[in-house]
Design a protein around this motif. Structure first.
Motif, PDB file in Angstrom:
ATOM      1  N   VAL A 481       4.076 -23.867   7.174  1.00  0.00           N
ATOM      2  CA  VAL A 481       5.462 -23.383   7.276  1.00  0.00           C
ATOM      3  C   VAL A 481       6.343 -24.139   6.286  1.00  0.00           C
ATOM      4  N   LEU A 482       6.126 -25.443   6.215  1.00  0.00           N
ATOM      5  CA  LEU A 482       6.870 -26.266   5.263  1.00  0.00           C
ATOM      6  C   LEU A 482       6.689 -25.757   3.838  1.00  0.00           C
ATOM      7  N   VAL A 483       5.455 -25.464   3.436  1.00  0.00           N
ATOM      8  CA  VAL A 483       5.181 -25.006   2.066  1.00  0.00           C
ATOM      9  C   VAL A 483       5.918 -23.700   1.774  1.00  0.00           C
ATOM     10  N   THR A 484       5.802 -22.738   2.687  1.00  0.00           N
ATOM     11  CA  THR A 484       6.407 -21.424   2.445  1.00  0.00           C
ATOM     12  C   THR A 484       7.930 -21.506   2.407  1.00  0.00           C
ATOM     13  N   THR A 694      11.104 -11.767 -13.255  1.00  0.00           N
ATOM     14  CA  THR A 694      11.188 -13.021 -12.501  1.00  0.00           C
ATOM     15  C   THR A 694      11.249 -12.743 -11.006  1.00  0.00           C
ATOM     16  N   ARG A 695      12.080 -11.764 -10.624  1.00  0.00           N
ATOM     17  CA  ARG A 695      12.193 -11.438  -9.199  1.00  0.00           C
ATOM     18  C   ARG A 695      10.859 -10.942  -8.646  1.00  0.00           C
ATOM     19  N   ALA A 696      10.179 -10.073  -9.401  1.00  0.00           N
ATOM     20  CA  ALA A 696       8.876  -9.572  -8.947  1.00  0.00           C
ATOM     21  C   ALA A 696       7.871 -10.708  -8.841  1.00  0.00           C
ATOM     22  N   GLY A 697       7.893 -11.617  -9.823  1.00  0.00           N
ATOM     23  CA  GLY A 697       6.977 -12.760  -9.775  1.00  0.00           C
ATOM     24  C   GLY A 697       7.221 -13.634  -8.565  1.00  0.00           C
ATOM     25  N   PHE A 698       8.494 -13.883  -8.254  1.00  0.00           N
ATOM     26  CA  PHE A 698       8.812 -14.704  -7.086  1.00  0.00           C
ATOM     27  C   PHE A 698       8.388 -14.016  -5.790  1.00  0.00           C
ATOM     28  N   LEU A 699       8.565 -12.695  -5.722  1.00  0.00           N
ATOM     29  CA  LEU A 699       8.153 -11.973  -4.522  1.00  0.00           C
ATOM     30  C   LEU A 699       6.637 -12.047  -4.343  1.00  0.00           C
ATOM     31  N   VAL A 700       5.903 -11.945  -5.458  1.00  0.00           N
ATOM     32  CA  VAL A 700       4.439 -12.075  -5.381  1.00  0.00           C
ATOM     33  C   VAL A 700       4.069 -13.473  -4.895  1.00  0.00           C
ATOM     34  N   VAL A 701       4.704 -14.483  -5.495  1.00  0.00           N
ATOM     35  CA  VAL A 701       4.413 -15.868  -5.123  1.00  0.00           C
ATOM     36  C   VAL A 701       4.714 -16.116  -3.648  1.00  0.00           C
ATOM     37  N   LEU A 702       5.892 -15.693  -3.201  1.00  0.00           N
ATOM     38  CA  LEU A 702       6.267 -15.923  -1.809  1.00  0.00           C
ATOM     39  C   LEU A 702       5.417 -15.099  -0.858  1.00  0.00           C
ATOM     40  N   GLY A 703       5.028 -13.898  -1.288  1.00  0.00           N
ATOM     41  CA  GLY A 703       4.124 -13.101  -0.467  1.00  0.00           C
ATOM     42  C   GLY A 703       2.788 -13.800  -0.272  1.00  0.00           C
ATOM     43  N   ILE A 704       2.272 -14.393  -1.359  1.00  0.00           N
ATOM     44  CA  ILE A 704       1.014 -15.144  -1.269  1.00  0.00           C
ATOM     45  C   ILE A 704       1.177 -16.328  -0.314  1.00  0.00           C
ATOM     46  N   ALA A 705       2.262 -17.079  -0.495  1.00  0.00           N
ATOM     47  CA  ALA A 705       2.480 -18.252   0.352  1.00  0.00           C
ATOM     48  C   ALA A 705       2.625 -17.857   1.815  1.00  0.00           C
ATOM     49  N   LEU A 706       3.361 -16.771   2.092  1.00  0.00           N
ATOM     50  CA  LEU A 706       3.554 -16.340   3.476  1.00  0.00           C
ATOM     51  C   LEU A 706       2.238 -15.866   4.090  1.00  0.00           C
ATOM     52  N   GLY A 757      10.188 -25.635   9.342  1.00  0.00           N
ATOM     53  CA  GLY A 757      11.371 -25.061   8.706  1.00  0.00           C
ATOM     54  C   GLY A 757      12.378 -26.111   8.289  1.00  0.00           C
ATOM     55  N   VAL A 758      12.622 -27.101   9.179  1.00  0.00           N
ATOM     56  CA  VAL A 758      13.576 -28.171   8.844  1.00  0.00           C
ATOM     57  C   VAL A 758      13.085 -28.969   7.640  1.00  0.00           C
ATOM     58  N   LEU A 759      11.796 -29.317   7.623  1.00  0.00           N
ATOM     59  CA  LEU A 759      11.250 -30.061   6.495  1.00  0.00           C
ATOM     60  C   LEU A 759      11.294 -29.229   5.213  1.00  0.00           C
ATOM     61  N   GLY A 760      10.959 -27.934   5.323  1.00  0.00           N
ATOM     62  CA  GLY A 760      10.988 -27.069   4.140  1.00  0.00           C
ATOM     63  C   GLY A 760      12.387 -26.907   3.579  1.00  0.00           C
ATOM     64  N   ALA A 789      19.232 -15.726   3.960  1.00  0.00           N
ATOM     65  CA  ALA A 789      18.614 -14.492   4.464  1.00  0.00           C
ATOM     66  C   ALA A 789      17.103 -14.533   4.284  1.00  0.00           C
ATOM     67  N   ALA A 790      16.647 -14.953   3.098  1.00  0.00           N
ATOM     68  CA  ALA A 790      15.207 -15.034   2.855  1.00  0.00           C
ATOM     69  C   ALA A 790      14.563 -16.093   3.736  1.00  0.00           C
ATOM     70  N   LEU A 791      15.232 -17.237   3.900  1.00  0.00           N
ATOM     71  CA  LEU A 791      14.680 -18.293   4.743  1.00  0.00           C
ATOM     72  C   LEU A 791      14.582 -17.844   6.202  1.00  0.00           C
ATOM     73  N   THR A 792      15.579 -17.112   6.657  1.00  0.00           N
ATOM     74  CA  THR A 792      15.534 -16.599   8.030  1.00  0.00           C
ATOM     75  C   THR A 792      14.376 -15.633   8.209  1.00  0.00           C
ATOM     76  N   ALA A 793      14.169 -14.760   7.211  1.00  0.00           N
ATOM     77  CA  ALA A 793      13.062 -13.805   7.294  1.00  0.00           C
ATOM     78  C   ALA A 793      11.714 -14.525   7.302  1.00  0.00           C
ATOM     79  N   VAL A 794      11.558 -15.535   6.460  1.00  0.00           N
ATOM     80  CA  VAL A 794      10.302 -16.294   6.409  1.00  0.00           C
ATOM     81  C   VAL A 794      10.063 -17.012   7.729  1.00  0.00           C
ATOM     82  N   LEU A 795      11.094 -17.687   8.234  1.00  0.00           N
ATOM     83  CA  LEU A 795      10.941 -18.410   9.502  1.00  0.00           C
ATOM     84  C   LEU A 795      10.659 -17.448  10.655  1.00  0.00           C
ATOM     85  N   GLY A 796      11.296 -16.281  10.618  1.00  0.00           N
ATOM     86  CA  GLY A 796      11.022 -15.283  11.660  1.00  0.00           C
ATOM     87  C   GLY A 796       9.577 -14.825  11.639  1.00  0.00           C
ATOM     88  N   ALA A 797       9.051 -14.557  10.438  1.00  0.00           N
ATOM     89  CA  ALA A 797       7.647 -14.142  10.332  1.00  0.00           C
ATOM     90  C   ALA A 797       6.710 -15.249  10.802  1.00  0.00           C
TER      91      ALA A 797
END
Length: 825
Positions: A481-484, A694-706, A757-760, A789-797
């Motif tokens: 969770v911290l990494v993502t 750049t946005r597409a690359g970040f979405l791919v990266v974050l999708g992989i991490a999630l 989440g707090v550490l991340g 908004a993105a952090l909330t979505a990640v933490l929710g997932a």
């Protein structure tokens, strides 16, 4: 030991599923990215499009070439030069000369990428009439059939099209060729709409004679054969797209490798900690520490080999899917497909094996240190949550992250604003914090559980005590969770912070009340500028976009954006971030530069090449701060010839009525020609957006991490919950109901996500603080932008995955009667 490893894998297969899936996915992603990189290493040369049937194309100088000690350096000119008139005269003796022109054609209800041309150039594509006839009057046009009006209705002969330059009537339709949506005017009308022609076609079969005619004209090129593609708009767009793709694939592959190592190492470490009694029994049976270590390493290699093989198979299937996606998203040229290459599979397979081996090394060392008496231990309280080796590695990584940040801030703060830097730099900090997480878990869990522990019932108290006594387990669960969260906050927050900084620069740099911008790329014509100057109660400053080029250290040709404007008017409408000098000192023999230039001393002379390639020696009249990198240079209009006016800043005189002035400006500039915006509206309209790639690359990266986070949470939560079956049964025997136990398990899972989440967020905050300090050193003050908004979505997932993966196994474990305690085996 190999037999023991095989037996362990067969009997404890569930404990290795998470590592297998994570590693297979990582190898598959590496194979996909490797195949994509191999297929895009070199873009095939695009064939000629608009001039595929033209005999010879003569193009004016559009490239600056500067000789240096290590070879010639080139750059595309901001203001290409037209073919000289004397050359045109000589060419007309060789055959018919057709001047080419291209210009935007805004049509109400039509697509936004319509481009106009003279009808005489249609034959060089070639376009062929499908319906109607050629244009003969100024208000007649021929259109290509590959564009439609609003509602998907094709354009038919006889229709009238309302354009920015007056209504026109369609008299013909040509077949579409796919590379543009064209509108053809008569040659006379096209010349009136686009007076400046940069290239022409010579209808002759003797290219040698054409080359002889242009000989001695600097920069003029004669294009024949495949070289005619350089007369098409943006001929290097394929190479630029390939470069962007390579950056996307490389970043995604690197993050996949980083996160897979992290997850595999964490999973093996957790599995070894759970098998403490098993290793103690092996030691009691006579196994040496080296034999125990080899057992763990054999297990890792067997899992790694199988997962790597499966990953390569997944990569072979996934690469074509990725290729279709990037093409559909316009992130890749239409020709991009996956080609047959062998080396990406080798790289992916052996990397996967190395990841598995490396992830198990530390765990095997810890397993080898298990004492025989561990087999007799019943207490599950952790004696030491943080081994010394982990503490040393984490401390070293944190010191390395702090050291690199300090060096960058001291030497070159601007380097922290580059994408490759803010993508890679957080990895050190993330890994260091993750390694030291067990030290941070106890104070965090006590803080998070402070209020729940004081509420009625035992759930809060149990949640706090379990997390406190098992800090290592909590840290292992919170790590993914911290990494993502840290990646999401650092990557998205960096781009948001930089965009906000650039908007701040725009806001502080203008003293205008209104900003007028054109709707077409050609800028404002002189008639429009005259109408604007006649608006009473205003002081206007027309400026143009251009560029200047400098030779840094004698070998690097650097292009800097430049804005051209009258110095006296600039003083009234702009607030340049000057570090030295004064705008009033600027004249046709001087320039304003920024501190990023090698030479930036007021009064010093610097050799530059202007936007049209003219070499000049200019005196530095003033120096701006570096800022985010957009503070290029300022020159006078005479040093930016042929640069169209693309911005008019308007400042109200004392006592002028803003509403009345806005109405006058609107009448002076019709909506078809430009937009009249207040300064605040203009800043909002020009707020920089993150590049699509750049946005597409970040979405791919974050999708992989999630995805990795979900896998790690599922694996570790399931292993942990099954391991606690006796503990859950004891809770039932102590009087807790089934639902109370499940609520306790769910609350613990949520606490784990909260800790991660707090550490991340803290890691992301530190990374963004570094960017904020760099911006401050560059004289840009802007708040840190965390993507909540993105952090909330990640933490929710993460929360949903953690709760499900903890509660479902617990519910199955509680189906057994509480009096039948599971055995300790």
């Amino acid at each position: 030991m190999l037999n023991i490893a095989l037996t362990t894998l067969r009997t404890r297969w569930a404990g290795f599923v998470g590592s297998f899936v994570a590693l297979a996915l990582g190898v598959g992603l590496l194979a996909v990215m490797g195949l994509a990189l191999a297929s895009s290493l070199q873009a095939p040369e695009r064939e000629p499009e608009r001039f595929a049937a033209a005999p010879v194309v003569v193009k004016g100088a559009d490239t600056l070439s500067v000789p240096t000690s290590i070879g010639e350096r080139t750059h595309e000119l901001a203001q290409p030069r037209a073919v000289p008139d004397r050359v045109k005269t000589r060419l007309k003796k060789l055959g018919r000369v057709v001047e080419d022109r291209s210009f935007d054609v805004p049509v109400d209800g039509g697509p936004g990428d319509l481009v106009g041309h003279p009808w005489s150039t249609a034959a060089f594509a070639p376009y062929h009439l499908e319906q109607g006839r050629e244009p003969r009057a100024g208000d007649e046009v021929v259109v290509s059939e590959d564009w439609t009006r609003r509602g998907g209705r094709p354009v038919q002969p006889g229709e009238r099209l309302p354009t920015a330059d007056g209504a026109v009537r369609v008299v013909g339709v040509v077949g579409g060729l796919g590379f543009e949506k064209a509108v053809f005017y008569t040659d006379r009308r096209a010349a009136a709409l686009a007076p400046r022609s940069l290239q022409l076609v010579v209808d002759t079969d003797d290219p040698a004679a054409v080359r002889a005619a242009v000989h001695g004209s600097e920069g003029v090129r004669v294009l024949t054969g495949d070289a005619r593609r350089f007369a098409d708009p943006d001929p290097e767009r394929d190479s630029e797209a390939v470069t962007a793709m390579n950056a996307l694939f490389g970043t995604a592959g690197g993050v996949a490798a980083f996160v897979s190592v992290f997850v595999v190492a964490s999973t093996f470490a957790f599995a070894v900690a759970q098998r403490r009694r098993e290793f103690g029994l092996l030691r009691m049976a006579g196994a040496t520490p080296a034999q125990v270590r080899r057992t763990v390493l054999f297990e890792a290699l067997l899992v790694g080999a199988a997962a790597s093989a499966v990953g390569c198979a997944l990569g072979a299937r996934g690469a074509p899917v990725l290729a279709r996606w990037v093409v559909d998203q316009d992130l890749a040229p239409r020709w991009f497909t996956i080609q047959d290459h062998v080396w990406p599979y080798h790289v992916a397979f052996w990397t996967g094996l190395l990841v598995a081996f490396g992830g198990a090394v530390v765990a095997s060392w810890r397993a080898g240190r298990t004492a025989p008496t561990e087999a007799l231990r019943e207490a599950s309280v952790e004696s030491r949550a943080l081994p010394m080796s982990r503490a040393v590695c984490g401390t070293v990584l944190l010191l390395a992250a702090a050291g690199t940040l300090a060096v960058s801030l001291a030497a070159d703060p601007g380097d922290l604003l580059h994408r490759k830097t803010y993508v890679t730099r957080p990895m050190l900090l993330i890994t260091g914090v993750a390694l030291l997480a067990p030290l941070l878990v106890r104070p965090l869990t006590r803080l998070i559980a402070w209020l729940p522990a004081r509420l009625p019932g035992a759930v809060g108290m149990l949640m706090r005590q379990n997390a406190d006594t098992r800090a290592g387990r909590t840290a292992a669960l919170a790590a993914p969770v911290l990494v993502t969260v840290a990646l999401a906050g650092s990557l998205l927050g960096a781009t948001a912070t930089l965009n906000a900084a650039k908007a701040t620069e725009n806001r502080t740099a203008t003293a205008a009340d209104f900003v007028v911008t054109p709707t077409e790329e050609g800028g404002f014509d002189q008639a429009t500028l005259q109408r604007l100057r006649r608006v009473a109660g205003t002081d206007i400053s027309p400026t143009s976009s251009s560029a200047v080029y400098t030779l840094e250290e004698g070998v690097a040709l650097i292009k800097s954006p430049a804005r051209a404007g009258d110095p006296a008017r600039l003083r009234a409408t702009t607030r340049l971030p000057l570090a030295a000098g004064d705008v009033s000192d600027v004249d046709d023999d001087s320039i304003i530069v920024n501190e990023e230039w090698t030479h930036h001393t007021v009064g010093e002379r610097v050799t530059v090449w202007l936007g049209d390639g003219t070499r000049r020696s200019l005196r530095i009249a003033a120096v701006m701060t570096t800022g985010t990198g957009d503070n290029g240079a300022y020159v006078t209009p005479r040093n930016a010839r042929h640069a169209p006016v693309d911005r008019v800043e308007v400042r109200l005189e004392d006592g002028a009525d803003a509403a009345a002035v806005a109405d006058e400006l609107g009448r002076a500039v019709p909506k078809s020609d430009g937009r009249v915006l207040t300064a605040r509206e203009w800043v909002r309209a020009t707020y920089p957006a993150t590049d699509r790639t750049t946005r597409a690359g970040f979405l791919v990266v974050l999708g992989i991490a999630l995805l990795y986070t979900v896998i790690a949470l599922a694996n570790t939560m399931v292993m942990s919950t099954w391991d606690r079956a006796r503990e859950l049964a004891l809770l039932r025997l102590s009087g807790a109901t089934r639902w109370q136990v499940l609520r306790t398990v769910a609350a613990e899972a949520l606490m784990v996500v909260a800790v991660g989440g707090v550490l991340g967020i803290a890691v992301a905050g530190v990374n963004l603080a570094g960017i904020w300090v760099a911006l401050a050193l560059l004289s840009v003050w802007t708040p840190i932008q965390l993507p909540w908004a993105a952090l909330t979505a990640v933490l929710g997932a993460c929360a949903v995955a953690a709760v499900l993966c903890a509660v479902v196994p617990a519910a199955f474990a509680l189906r057994r009667r509480a009096v039948r305690l599971p055995s300790a085996s």
